[in-house]
Design a protein around this motif. Structure first.
Motif, PDB file in Angstrom:
ATOM      1  N   LEU A 103       6.797 -11.883  12.346  1.00 48.16           N
ATOM      2  CA  LEU A 103       6.437 -10.533  12.770  1.00 48.16           C
ATOM      3  C   LEU A 103       7.612  -9.572  12.578  1.00 48.16           C
ATOM      4  O   LEU A 103       7.463  -8.483  12.014  1.00 48.16           O
ATOM      5  N   VAL A 104       8.807  -9.976  13.029  1.00 50.86           N
ATOM      6  CA  VAL A 104       9.983  -9.121  12.903  1.00 50.86           C
ATOM      7  C   VAL A 104      10.348  -8.909  11.434  1.00 50.86           C
ATOM      8  O   VAL A 104      10.653  -7.786  11.017  1.00 50.86           O
ATOM      9  N   LEU A 105      10.294  -9.964  10.634  1.00 47.31           N
ATOM     10  CA  LEU A 105      10.614  -9.815   9.208  1.00 47.31           C
ATOM     11  C   LEU A 105       9.605  -8.907   8.504  1.00 47.31           C
ATOM     12  O   LEU A 105       9.995  -8.079   7.672  1.00 47.31           O
ATOM     13  N   ASP A 106       8.340  -9.036   8.835  1.00 44.65           N
ATOM     14  CA  ASP A 106       7.324  -8.143   8.253  1.00 44.65           C
ATOM     15  C   ASP A 106       7.591  -6.696   8.655  1.00 44.65           C
ATOM     16  O   ASP A 106       7.515  -5.781   7.826  1.00 44.65           O
ATOM     17  N   PHE A 107       7.902  -6.485   9.935  1.00 43.37           N
ATOM     18  CA  PHE A 107       8.237  -5.149  10.425  1.00 43.37           C
ATOM     19  C   PHE A 107       9.463  -4.599   9.696  1.00 43.37           C
ATOM     20  O   PHE A 107       9.445  -3.480   9.184  1.00 43.37           O
ATOM     21  N   TYR A 108      10.528  -5.382   9.638  1.00 47.96           N
ATOM     22  CA  TYR A 108      11.791  -4.936   9.051  1.00 47.96           C
ATOM     23  C   TYR A 108      11.618  -4.596   7.568  1.00 47.96           C
ATOM     24  O   TYR A 108      12.094  -3.569   7.099  1.00 47.96           O
ATOM     25  N   ASP A 130      11.261  -1.250   2.572  1.00 48.42           N
ATOM     26  CA  ASP A 130      10.293  -0.467   1.802  1.00 48.42           C
ATOM     27  C   ASP A 130      10.258   1.012   2.183  1.00 48.42           C
ATOM     28  O   ASP A 130       9.488   1.781   1.604  1.00 48.42           O
ATOM     29  N   HIS A 131      11.056   1.404   3.192  1.00 51.56           N
ATOM     30  CA  HIS A 131      11.134   2.804   3.660  1.00 51.56           C
ATOM     31  C   HIS A 131       9.788   3.323   4.173  1.00 51.56           C
ATOM     32  O   HIS A 131       9.481   4.509   4.059  1.00 51.56           O
ATOM     33  N   LYS A 132       8.986   2.462   4.768  1.00 54.79           N
ATOM     34  CA  LYS A 132       7.688   2.865   5.323  1.00 54.79           C
ATOM     35  C   LYS A 132       7.733   2.708   6.845  1.00 54.79           C
ATOM     36  O   LYS A 132       6.916   2.019   7.456  1.00 54.79           O
ATOM     37  N   HIS A 133       8.718   3.375   7.452  1.00 50.91           N
ATOM     38  CA  HIS A 133       8.988   3.226   8.876  1.00 50.91           C
ATOM     39  C   HIS A 133       7.855   3.734   9.760  1.00 50.91           C
ATOM     40  O   HIS A 133       7.606   3.191  10.821  1.00 50.91           O
ATOM     41  N   ARG A 134       7.151   4.776   9.335  1.00 51.22           N
ATOM     42  CA  ARG A 134       6.041   5.313  10.143  1.00 51.22           C
ATOM     43  C   ARG A 134       4.915   4.277  10.249  1.00 51.22           C
ATOM     44  O   ARG A 134       4.420   3.986  11.335  1.00 51.22           O
ATOM     45  N   GLU A 135       4.528   3.724   9.113  1.00 50.11           N
ATOM     46  CA  GLU A 135       3.474   2.710   9.085  1.00 50.11           C
ATOM     47  C   GLU A 135       3.898   1.473   9.883  1.00 50.11           C
ATOM     48  O   GLU A 135       3.128   0.928  10.671  1.00 50.11           O
ATOM     49  N   ALA A 136       5.138   1.059   9.687  1.00 50.06           N
ATOM     50  CA  ALA A 136       5.653  -0.125  10.386  1.00 50.06           C
ATOM     51  C   ALA A 136       5.678   0.094  11.897  1.00 50.06           C
ATOM     52  O   ALA A 136       5.313  -0.810  12.659  1.00 50.06           O
ATOM     53  N   ALA A 137       6.091   1.277  12.317  1.00 50.99           N
ATOM     54  CA  ALA A 137       6.149   1.570  13.754  1.00 50.99           C
ATOM     55  C   ALA A 137       4.763   1.481  14.378  1.00 50.99           C
ATOM     56  O   ALA A 137       4.588   0.890  15.452  1.00 50.99           O
ATOM     57  N   GLU A 138       3.777   2.043  13.714  1.00 49.23           N
ATOM     58  CA  GLU A 138       2.412   2.015  14.239  1.00 49.23           C
ATOM     59  C   GLU A 138       1.870   0.585  14.318  1.00 49.23           C
ATOM     60  O   GLU A 138       1.178   0.231  15.275  1.00 49.23           O
ATOM     61  N   LEU A 139       2.197  -0.223  13.330  1.00 47.62           N
ATOM     62  CA  LEU A 139       1.689  -1.597  13.296  1.00 47.62           C
ATOM     63  C   LEU A 139       2.425  -2.545  14.241  1.00 47.62           C
ATOM     64  O   LEU A 139       1.805  -3.429  14.839  1.00 47.62           O
ATOM     65  N   TYR A 140       3.745  -2.395  14.349  1.00 43.98           N
ATOM     66  CA  TYR A 140       4.557  -3.436  14.970  1.00 43.98           C
ATOM     67  C   TYR A 140       5.281  -3.068  16.260  1.00 43.98           C
ATOM     68  O   TYR A 140       5.680  -3.964  16.999  1.00 43.98           O
ATOM     69  N   LEU A 141       5.508  -1.787  16.536  1.00 46.29           N
ATOM     70  CA  LEU A 141       6.264  -1.411  17.734  1.00 46.29           C
ATOM     71  C   LEU A 141       5.343  -1.084  18.896  1.00 46.29           C
ATOM     72  O   LEU A 141       4.324  -0.421  18.715  1.00 46.29           O
ATOM     73  N   SER A 142       5.741  -1.508  20.084  1.00 46.95           N
ATOM     74  CA  SER A 142       4.991  -1.104  21.274  1.00 46.95           C
ATOM     75  C   SER A 142       5.246   0.390  21.505  1.00 46.95           C
ATOM     76  O   SER A 142       6.264   0.938  21.072  1.00 46.95           O
ATOM     77  N   GLU A 143       4.321   1.026  22.163  1.00 46.51           N
ATOM     78  CA  GLU A 143       4.443   2.460  22.465  1.00 46.51           C
ATOM     79  C   GLU A 143       5.723   2.745  23.250  1.00 46.51           C
ATOM     80  O   GLU A 143       6.411   3.727  23.008  1.00 46.51           O
ATOM     81  N   ASP A 144       6.056   1.846  24.172  1.00 46.88           N
ATOM     82  CA  ASP A 144       7.242   2.044  25.017  1.00 46.88           C
ATOM     83  C   ASP A 144       8.431   1.199  24.543  1.00 46.88           C
ATOM     84  O   ASP A 144       9.262   0.764  25.342  1.00 46.88           O
ATOM     85  N   ASP A 186       2.089  -9.437  20.218  1.00 42.66           N
ATOM     86  CA  ASP A 186       2.190  -9.193  18.771  1.00 42.66           C
ATOM     87  C   ASP A 186       2.917  -7.882  18.476  1.00 42.66           C
ATOM     88  O   ASP A 186       2.679  -7.252  17.461  1.00 42.66           O
ATOM     89  N   LYS A 187       3.844  -7.481  19.367  1.00 46.01           N
ATOM     90  CA  LYS A 187       4.591  -6.238  19.187  1.00 46.01           C
ATOM     91  C   LYS A 187       6.084  -6.451  19.429  1.00 46.01           C
ATOM     92  O   LYS A 187       6.494  -7.283  20.241  1.00 46.01           O
ATOM     93  N   VAL A 188       6.886  -5.670  18.713  1.00 42.86           N
ATOM     94  CA  VAL A 188       8.317  -5.600  18.990  1.00 42.86           C
ATOM     95  C   VAL A 188       8.463  -4.643  20.168  1.00 42.86           C
ATOM     96  O   VAL A 188       7.978  -3.509  20.116  1.00 42.86           O
ATOM     97  N   VAL A 189       9.114  -5.105  21.237  1.00 42.59           N
ATOM     98  CA  VAL A 189       9.197  -4.302  22.458  1.00 42.59           C
ATOM     99  C   VAL A 189      10.615  -3.851  22.806  1.00 42.59           C
ATOM    100  O   VAL A 189      10.788  -2.978  23.659  1.00 42.59           O
ATOM    101  N   GLU A 190      11.619  -4.454  22.138  1.00 43.71           N
ATOM    102  CA  GLU A 190      12.996  -4.129  22.501  1.00 43.71           C
ATOM    103  C   GLU A 190      13.922  -4.390  21.319  1.00 43.71           C
ATOM    104  O   GLU A 190      13.651  -5.256  20.497  1.00 43.71           O
TER     105      GLU A 190
END
Length: 146
Positions: free
Chosen positions: A29-34, A40-54, A123-127
């Motif tokens: 999960l972290v490697l896919d996010f990273y 790939d410089h697609k931080h917006r898409e990655a944030a929506e898919l992998y990061l928790s809101e908080d 299934d989210k990066v939280v910290e």
């Protein structure tokens, strides 16, 4: 007695496999996010898919939250459009995943050694924590930082 020993060994094996697969799932999960966000410089898409809101940020130079992550990398990639991130290795320990990265602000820069540590929940990066070290022009030894 023999059946009891076999049952205990089987349960132990299943527990260890489950723990291993959870760590591997977190690492993937972290490697896919990273890769999506930074390589790939697609931080917006990655944030929506992998990061928790908080999403909780420990880097003192960045605000906390998913939106703050997006804002930081909007600016980062605007200033450094030719930056590169090369993942050298990753490690997982329970809900923590560490990524050792060679980051170059532009192709002519010697770059930085970066260690990012992420905590995964569900299934989210939280910290996130990080340590960034510039690669010196004249190192005191011939070993690389990678």
């Amino acid at each position: 007695m023999r059946n009891l020993v076999i049952a205990i060994l089987a349960v132990s094996f299943l527990f260890n496999c489950n723990s291993f697969s959870k760590e591997e799932k977190n690492r993937k999960l972290v490697l896919d996010f990273y890769k999506l966000a930074l390589v790939d410089h697609k931080h917006r898409e990655a944030a929506e898919l992998y990061l928790s809101e908080d999403y909780k940020q420990h880097n003192p130079h960045a605000a906390t939250g998913r939106k703050a992550f997006i804002d930081v990398f909007d600016e980062f990639f605007k200033i450094l459009p030719n930056s590169s991130f090369e993942i050298k290795r990753s490690l997982a320990d329970g809900d923590l995943v560490a990524v050792h990265v060679y980051m170059k602000p532009d192709p002519t820069h010697k770059g930085h050694a970066v260690v990012d540590i992420f905590r995964v929940e569900g299934d989210k990066v939280v910290e996130h924590w990080d340590v960034i070290q510039e690669i010196p022009e004249n190192p005191k030894n011939e070993n690389t930082m990678f």
